[in-house]
Design a protein around this motif. Sequence first.
Motif, PDB file in Angstrom:
ATOM      1  N   ASN A   1     -19.118  37.455 -15.415  1.00 48.69           N
ATOM      2  CA  ASN A   1     -18.923  36.812 -16.739  1.00 48.69           C
ATOM      3  C   ASN A   1     -17.336  35.971 -17.005  1.00 48.69           C
ATOM      4  O   ASN A   1     -17.091  35.614 -17.698  1.00 48.69           O
TER       5      ASN A   1
ATOM      6  N   GLU B   1     -17.187  32.691 -16.052  1.00 53.59           N
ATOM      7  CA  GLU B   1     -17.335  31.242 -16.795  1.00 53.59           C
ATOM      8  C   GLU B   1     -17.452  31.526 -18.453  1.00 53.59           C
ATOM      9  O   GLU B   1     -16.939  30.850 -19.031  1.00 53.59           O
ATOM     10  N   LYS B   2     -18.148  32.637 -18.746  1.00 50.62           N
ATOM     11  CA  LYS B   2     -18.332  32.694 -20.070  1.00 50.62           C
ATOM     12  C   LYS B   2     -16.853  33.400 -20.944  1.00 50.62           C
ATOM     13  O   LYS B   2     -16.545  32.676 -21.714  1.00 50.62           O
TER      14      LYS B   2
ATOM     15  N   LEU C   1     -14.095  32.033 -19.685  1.00 47.59           N
ATOM     16  CA  LEU C   1     -13.486  30.893 -19.449  1.00 47.59           C
ATOM     17  C   LEU C   1     -13.726  29.869 -20.726  1.00 47.59           C
ATOM     18  O   LEU C   1     -12.819  29.023 -21.336  1.00 47.59           O
ATOM     19  N   VAL C   2     -14.921  29.685 -21.293  1.00 53.27           N
ATOM     20  CA  VAL C   2     -15.371  29.043 -22.460  1.00 53.27           C
ATOM     21  C   VAL C   2     -14.655  29.473 -23.672  1.00 53.27           C
ATOM     22  O   VAL C   2     -14.255  28.648 -24.427  1.00 53.27           O
TER      23      VAL C   2
ATOM     24  N   GLU D   1     -10.821  28.274 -23.552  1.00 54.85           N
ATOM     25  CA  GLU D   1     -10.848  26.899 -23.612  1.00 54.85           C
ATOM     26  C   GLU D   1     -10.827  26.869 -25.204  1.00 54.85           C
ATOM     27  O   GLU D   1     -10.116  25.876 -25.880  1.00 54.85           O
TER      28      GLU D   1
ATOM     29  N   ARG E   1     -15.559  27.551  -7.136  1.00 50.57           N
ATOM     30  CA  ARG E   1     -16.267  27.911  -8.334  1.00 50.57           C
ATOM     31  C   ARG E   1     -15.033  27.850  -9.478  1.00 50.57           C
ATOM     32  O   ARG E   1     -15.549  27.684 -10.641  1.00 50.57           O
ATOM     33  N   VAL E   2     -14.067  28.273  -9.249  1.00 45.85           N
ATOM     34  CA  VAL E   2     -12.974  28.305 -10.265  1.00 45.85           C
ATOM     35  C   VAL E   2     -12.763  26.689 -10.584  1.00 45.85           C
ATOM     36  O   VAL E   2     -12.402  26.427 -11.953  1.00 45.85           O
TER      37      VAL E   2
ATOM     38  N   LYS F   1     -14.718  24.207 -10.659  1.00 40.12           N
ATOM     39  CA  LYS F   1     -15.838  23.877 -11.251  1.00 40.12           C
ATOM     40  C   LYS F   1     -15.785  24.023 -12.563  1.00 40.12           C
ATOM     41  O   LYS F   1     -16.145  23.406 -13.800  1.00 40.12           O
ATOM     42  N   ALA F   2     -15.475  25.512 -12.929  1.00 41.38           N
ATOM     43  CA  ALA F   2     -15.573  26.025 -14.123  1.00 41.38           C
ATOM     44  C   ALA F   2     -14.147  25.504 -15.032  1.00 41.38           C
ATOM     45  O   ALA F   2     -14.444  25.474 -16.227  1.00 41.38           O
TER      46      ALA F   2
ATOM     47  N   SER G   1     -13.987  21.369 -17.775  1.00 42.27           N
ATOM     48  CA  SER G   1     -14.296  21.011 -19.114  1.00 42.27           C
ATOM     49  C   SER G   1     -12.758  20.792 -19.749  1.00 42.27           C
ATOM     50  O   SER G   1     -12.446  20.293 -20.379  1.00 42.27           O
TER      51      SER G   1
END
Length: 901
Positions: free
Chosen positions: A599, A601-602, A604-605, A608, A701-702, A704-705, A708
Motif C-alpha cells: 500500500n 503508493e496509496k 503516499l497519495v 500528498e 520505486r520511491v 517514481k512514486a 507527483s
Amino acid sequence: MKKHILLSLILVFAFLLPCKSKDNEAAFSIKAEKYMLENGLTVVLHEDKSDPIASVAVYYHVGSSRETEGKTGFAHLFEHMMFQRSENVQEDQFFKNIQGAGGTLNGSTSQDRTNYFEVVPKNALEMVLWMESDRMGYLENTVTQASLVNQQNVVQNEKRQGYDNAPYGFNQGLILKSLYPKGHPYSWTVIGEMGDLTNATVDDVKSFHRKFYSPNNAFLVITGDFDKAEVKKWVEKYFGEIPKGENIEKRKPMNVTLSETKKLFHEDNFAKAPMLTIVFPTVERYSKDSYALNFLGELLAGTKKSPLYTVLVKDKKLTSRVMARNGSQELAGAFTISVTANPGVNLTEVENAIFEGFAKFEKDGFAVEDLERIKAGYETSFVSRFSSVQGKAFTLAEYTMNTGDPLYYEKELAGFMNVTAGDIKSVYEKYIKGKNFIETNFVPKGQANLAVKDAVNAGIEEEDPSKAAEVKTAAVEEGPIIKTPSKIDRSVMPPIGPDPEVSNPKPWTGSLSNGMKLMGIKQSELPMVQYSITIEGGRLFDSVEKAGVASLLGSMMNEGTKTKTPEELELAIGLLGASIYFSSGDENISANVTTLEKNFEKTLVLVEEMLLEPRWDEEQFGLAKSRVVNNLKRNAGNPDYLASGNLNKLIYGDNILAIDASGTEETVASITIGDLKDYYNKYFSPSISQFLIVGDIEKQRVEKALASLNRKWKAKKVEVPEFTLPEPPAKSQIYFVDMPGAKQSVISIGAPGLPRTNPDFYAATVANYTGSFVASSKVRTNSTLESVNIFKTEMEKYRNEIPQEYVDFTKSALMKGNALRFETPGDLLGIIRNISSYNLPFDYIKKEEAFVKELTPEKLRRYAVKYIDPAKMYYVVVGDAATQLNELEKVGLGKPVLIEN
C-alpha cells in the motif's frame, strides 16, 4: 541412551500477504520449533539471521490472579526479587552482565503472567541462559530478610508513583474491587495492597517462588541468530536438572455477572478534571465474542464518526476524547468506556451522553467499510509484531503459554477476520444494552458536586504522607549462601564469545528537483514500509506570544483535505491498514507513515493530499484548541509534568523552548486559524524537507512514486532560526512546586545541555552514561531531603574521580550495544534521520565507536567536569510543601524558592 526430550514438534507459522506483484500472492512465514524437557519446561526456538542478536523471554504462568486475599502483590514483588541475585549471580549482576554485554533486559507482571526478557548480541546468549536458569532453580536460598525489605520498600514506592500519587490512580483498584466478587482472582490490583506488601514474610515469598517458579510452569522462548543444535545443548545443560515443581491446576474461565448497577465517586487530590468510567463484565480471551467485542469498542469510539465521539466530543463538547475497549483476559473480561471530561463538566451530562451515543449506535448502525477498516488494521498490527526478535519472542511466548500452540496467532487472526456485523450486534445486545455496570466518578478535591447524583462515596483510604509506610529491619550479618548441589559448576559465568560483526547499513540518497532530500535503507525481512516527510523548523518558528502554533498546525494537518472531510480521510487511511499522522516537534513538523509494502503508493497519495491541500476545518480547529487547553488544565495536577515543565522554564528562560510545546492557556486562546495558515504558507517548503524511508522497497520505486509531489510542491526560501543555548545558572538553587498531600516528591535536576551538532555532543553523552546529566527520581515524601543530598553528592564525586571499572563498563555497553541499533525499521529510520538532520557521515556510529575505544577515566572525567557541574544546576522538587519545603534548606543551596502552581 535415555533422551531428555519427551516431545519435539516443528511448527510452521504462515499467513498470506499480498506480495509485490498484484497478480499473485507470496507467503510471509515464521518457523518455530517447540519441545519440552523432562522437567516440564516448554521451549520454543525461532532462528532469525537478519541481525547478529538474540532475544530470550521466560514466561511464568503466574500473575496477581494466583495470589490470595491478604497476600496480594506477591507476583510483582517477586518479579523485583528475581533481579537482585541468585546463588551464582551476585547482587545486581543481572543488570551489569547484560548491559555490559551490550544488551537490554527487563520484566513485567500482569494479572495472569510474569515475564523476564533480554535482547543481546548473539555472543552473549549462553550467558543469558545461565542467568535465567539460575534464578529459576537456584534463587530461594538467597532470599533473606534484608533483600526482601529492600524490594518491599521499592515496590511500595512504585505503588505511590503509579497509583497513590497520580491523577485517577485509585480508579483501577476501585473498579476491580467493585466488578469482581470478594475473593475473585481479579478483584485486586497487580501492585497489591500497601498493608500486604508491608506484612510479607521471607517464608511467604519462598513458598510463592517454590510453587510457581518451576520449569513445568514456565515457557522459554529464544529467537534470533543462533545455532539451534548448540542452543539445545545449552538449554539442557542449564535448565535440564532443575527439579519439576508441583502441578499447577489449569483454571477455567471465571466470568462474572452483576446483580445491580453500582455508582461510586472519589474526590481525587491530583485530578484537575472529572473522569467517568463505566465497566460492563464480558468474556475471556480467544472466545468468539471477545473478537466481536474488540470491534464494538472501535466502532463505538475509535473514529471521528463513531457515535460516542460524535455525541460527547463534537456535539456536546464535554470532552476531547472518549475511549471504549474490550479487555478479555485468561479468566474473565471487561468492556470499559472512559471519559476524562473537560474541567468543570458535571459527570451526569457525560453519563447521559454515553447512553445517547448507545442509542445512536442502535439507530444508525455501521457500514461494511467500517469492518474492512478494522480488519485491515489488524492485518498490519499482526505483521508488526514480528518486526523485532523481542516482538517475535513475546508473541510466541504469549500464544504458547495461553494455548499451548505458538501457531495460534494464525487462528486468532482468522478469528478477527471472520467477525461479522451480526456478531457485533449480538455482543452489544448480550453484554452492553440494558445490562448492569460499574461506574466510577473521580472528581477534583472539593468538587463532589460534579459526580453523578446517585453515586455514593467509594470510601477510599489514602496514605498519610507524613506517616508513609516503610519496612524496616535490624541489621543482621548474613552468613554464606548455601548452594544447591548441581551437576555443573554454576559459579562460573560462561565466557562471552567474540563480538559479532556488525554491518553498518549504507543508506541510498537522492533529491528531487524541488529541493527535497531523499534517504532510505532497503530492509526486506517483512513486507512493511515506514517513512516520514520532515519539514525543519517546528516550534522554533513560534513566537513566545503565540506559542503553540506549530503544535496546533501539526494536529490540524490530520483533519481532512479539500476533498475529504476528517471522517473520510480517517476512513481512507484505515482501509489501507496504515498509520498516517502529522505531528510537531521542537525542530520540525513531520508526516509519519507505517504501512504494508503493497500500500506504499496509496498512502503516499493521501500524504500528498494532506500536505498540499489541508482542509482548514473551523469546527476541528475549535475542537483542537479546546483539547489543548483542557489538557493543559489537567496537567496542572500531574507531578511529573510540573517537574519537567518547570525545569524547562528555568533552563531555557525566555526562549520558546521554555514553554510547553502546545503553548499555554493564554497563548492558545489567542491563536487563530489565520495564524496556522500564515505558518503553513511561510515555512512549509521542500527546500527544508527530507523524505526518509526504510522497508521492503527500492529507491527507483520511491522516486517514481514521489514524481507527483515533486511537481506540485513548489520551493520557497526559508531560513530556520538559529537556537542559542542559554548559559547555566551562576549557582545552584532549589525550586519547589507545592502539591498538598503528595505521597511522593518528584525531583528533577538539570542544566543546559549541548546541541546535536556540537563536536562534544557524543562525548558528553558518554560522560552521561554512568551518571545523570538531567537527573530525576520519585521518592517517598519523608525521604525528599535525603534524596536531594544523594543526587548532589554523587554528582560531586563523579567530577572528582571516575573508577576504571565504570569506564570499562561504559565502553563495553556502548560498543557491544551497537549490534542492537540496526534491527527494526524504526531503528534504521532513526539513524538516517540523524544523518540527514545533523549532516552526519554515514558511518557516524563507527566514529562513535572509535571515540569510545580510546576512552580513559581521565578523559571521561574531563568531560564530566566540563558539562556536569552540581554547583550550577536547577533543582526542581514537586511535593508537599507543608512537610518538605523548609527541610530542603538543609541541603545548603539557600532557601528554596516556592513556585506557584
